[in-house]
Design an enzyme around this catalytic site. Structure first.
Site, short mmCIF file in Angstrom:
data_model
loop_
_atom_site.label_atom_id
_atom_site.label_comp_id
_atom_site.label_asym_id
_atom_site.label_seq_id
_atom_site.Cartn_x
_atom_site.Cartn_y
_atom_site.Cartn_z
N ARG A 49 45.61 7.18 44.99
CA ARG A 49 44.26 6.80 45.37
C ARG A 49 44.03 5.31 45.21
NH1 ARG A 49 40.07 9.64 42.09
NH2 ARG A 49 41.40 8.71 40.49
N SER A 97 51.42 5.78 36.28
CA SER A 97 51.61 6.82 35.26
C SER A 97 53.06 7.19 35.04
CB SER A 97 50.79 8.05 35.64
OG SER A 97 49.47 7.64 35.89
N ASP A 127 47.90 6.50 32.77
CA ASP A 127 46.76 7.41 33.02
C ASP A 127 46.15 7.96 31.72
OD1 ASP A 127 49.06 8.92 32.61
OD2 ASP A 127 48.70 10.33 34.25
C1 BGC Z 1 54.78 10.00 32.63
C2 BGC Z 1 53.63 9.46 31.81
C3 BGC Z 1 52.32 10.04 32.34
C4 BGC Z 1 52.40 11.55 32.43
C5 BGC Z 1 51.13 12.17 32.99
C6 BGC Z 1 54.74 11.51 32.71
O1 BGC Z 1 55.74 11.97 33.55
O2 BGC Z 1 56.01 9.58 32.07
O3 BGC Z 1 53.58 8.05 31.86
O4 BGC Z 1 51.27 9.66 31.49
O5 BGC Z 1 53.48 11.94 33.23
O6 BGC Z 1 50.86 11.72 34.27
#
Ligand code: BGC
Length: 476
Positions: A98, A162, A216
């Site tokens: 997004r 994320s 995130d």
């Molecule tokens: C990532 C994290 C993220 C989580 C939720 C994981 O696969 O390594 O950085 O916060 O997913 O999205």
């Protein structure tokens, strides 16, 4: 054969006996699922191991070999309400990509106004070259700016990315490894802010001021903390799984300084990558891991997040079919297809309001032709797998809140956790079981979970606002 509609289906809602007496289930099914049922002692052990890994991630000498990395985020406080301005935010790494415009007003009547557009990232782009991925991202930003009529304003931008990043400042984050469905080349080991800036430059169409790269979980915590000051933990139970919290600077040995607190991005998905969860992993967990894009990595995440739960279910169903207990022993092409059981289907199948006939119709939609008995078994498999996921996630969270409580030398502590993620939001039982587990495993903490919707957008903007303010202070 399918139940004829004139006959009462043994498990139709009007005629539903208690689960144990519903069908005389072949023993192997019970045995197969028994491995997924964790005892209280096992869960306490998971909590304890998480605590050890947290310690390893924070320690200077142990960090390099640690699996749970506890990355510093350079976010040193939660919002205080004075944040204001217009910001762009990008959200990459969840179910959707997004682009958002976030307008924050401070003062007596604080408001946050958001406009956003969702863009698809095709699989070939997720798993193509880094340049293609970032060109695609910049193309989406360009479309969004056109749509908003804002091509000529140089807005500050917060990039919610994320994935595990080693941060050296608020606006620099080196991608350690891709997770979930991403595998674009030439990005691991690179600063993703640099990659984004280069992409913007290549396009020569607009300019943006990238101020912060944000996980995130951190965005979720900040969004929640904006409403509720006791929020100092962020949790994502969605496509992936992860948490962050405000840790004492004196305990974060990988960053200079001992004063105050900093938010650490735990990257707890990698818990177990050193083998410490092997005693509770089943052959199905191993099969899911082996066939994934990142074998051997993110083992805890693969037991408790949306991207993998359906895969565990599918592997169990294949095995039960092979052994002749399901689908008349016929493994259909659909059942061989990776990723068919998305979180939304699991959530529907496990909904208590759904009669088994409707479960069959969902399976039908997925191309699986089931009998009544099949649908009972499928529902039980789904329930068992997601129950364990919620408990494991709760055990991890219990370790986190107890650590915070001990940091503060408290016998009893009230704390709020900001949560987001499709599994948490859509699944009918995940949240309840997770809450219950935290309560049982961390009885000295009174934990409130606060659904913090749109954390990735709002939170990134709040962090960007703080980043801009800090920069102005440094300049003056
Ligand atoms: C990532 C994290 C993220 C989580 C939720 C994981 O696969 O390594 O950085 O916060 O997913 O999205």
């Amino acid at each position: 054969s399918p139940c004829p509609s004139s006959q009462i289906c043994p498990a139709s809602p009007q005629n539903r006996p208690p689960p144990s007496s519903r069908v005389r289930r072949p023993l192997p099914i019970t045995e197969t699922l028994a491995e997924f049922r964790l005892t209280n002692d096992q869960l306490l052990e998971v909590k304890k191991r998480m605590r050890t890994e947290i310690q390893n991630g924070l320690g200077k000498k142990t960090h390099d070999n640690a699996t749970v990395k506890m990355w510093p985020t350079y976010v040193r406080s939660t919002p205080d309400g004075s944040e204001k301005g217009d910001f762009l935010a990008l959200d990459l790494g969840g179910t959707n990509f997004r682009v958002l415009l976030v307008k924050i007003r401070s003062g007596k009547r604080r408001t946050v106004e958001m406009h956003n557009k969702i863009y698809a990232i095709p699989m070939e782009v997720m798993q193509g070259t880094g340049e293609e991925l970032f060109d695609h991202i910049v193309q989406c930003i360009s479309d969004f700016l056109d749509y908003m009529g804002m091509k000529n304003t140089r807005l500050p931008l917060g990039f919610t990315f994320s994935f595990p990043c080693r941060q050296t400042s608020l606006d620099a984050g080196i991608l350690v490894t891709w997770t979930k469905g991403f595998k674009a080349t030439d990005c691991e080991g690179e600063d993703v802010v640099g990659l984004l800036r280069e992409g913007i430059k290549r396009r020569e169409e607009f300019d943006l001021d990238v101020v912060a790269v944000v996980n995130d979980t951190v965005g979720t915590m900040m969004t929640c903390a904006y409403e509720e000051a006791t929020c100092e933990v962020g949790l994502i139970a969605g496509t992936g799984s992860n948490a962050c919290y405000m840790e004492e600077m004196r305990n974060i040995e990988t960053v200079e300084g001992d004063v105050g607190r900093m938010c650490v991005n735990m990257e707890w998905g990698a818990f177990g990558d050193n083998g410490c969860l092997d005693d509770i992993r089943t052959e199905y967990d191993r099969a899911v891991d082996d066939l994934s894009l990142n074998p051997g990595k993110q083992r805890y995440e693969k037991m408790c997040s949306g991207m993998y739960l359906g895969e565990i279910v599918r592997n169990i169903l294949i095995d039960l079919t092979k052994r002749g207990f399901l689908f008349r022993g016929q493994i259909s092409e659909t059942l061989k297809t990776r990723g068919i059981f998305e979180t939304k289907f699991l959530s529907q199948i496990e909904s208590d309001r759904l009669a088994l006939l409707q479960v069959r119709s969902i399976l039908q939609q997925l191309g699986l032709d089931s009998t009544c008995d099949d649908s009972i078994i499928v529902k039980e498999v789904c329930g068992t797998v997601s129950h364990r996921a919620a408990q494991l996630c709760g055990a991890g969270m219990a370790a986190v809140v107890d650590k915070i409580r001990e940091n503060r030398g408290l016998d009893q502590m009230d704390i709020t956790v900001g949560v987001d993620g499709t599994l948490y939001k859509l699944h009918p039982h995940f949240s309840g079981i997770m809450h219950q587990t935290v309560k049982e495993l961390a009885p000295k903490c009174n934990v409130t979970f606060f659904l913090s919707e749109d954390g990735s957008g709002k939170g990134a903007a709040l962090i960007t606002a703080v980043g801009c303010r800090m920069r102005e202070q440094e300049e003056s």
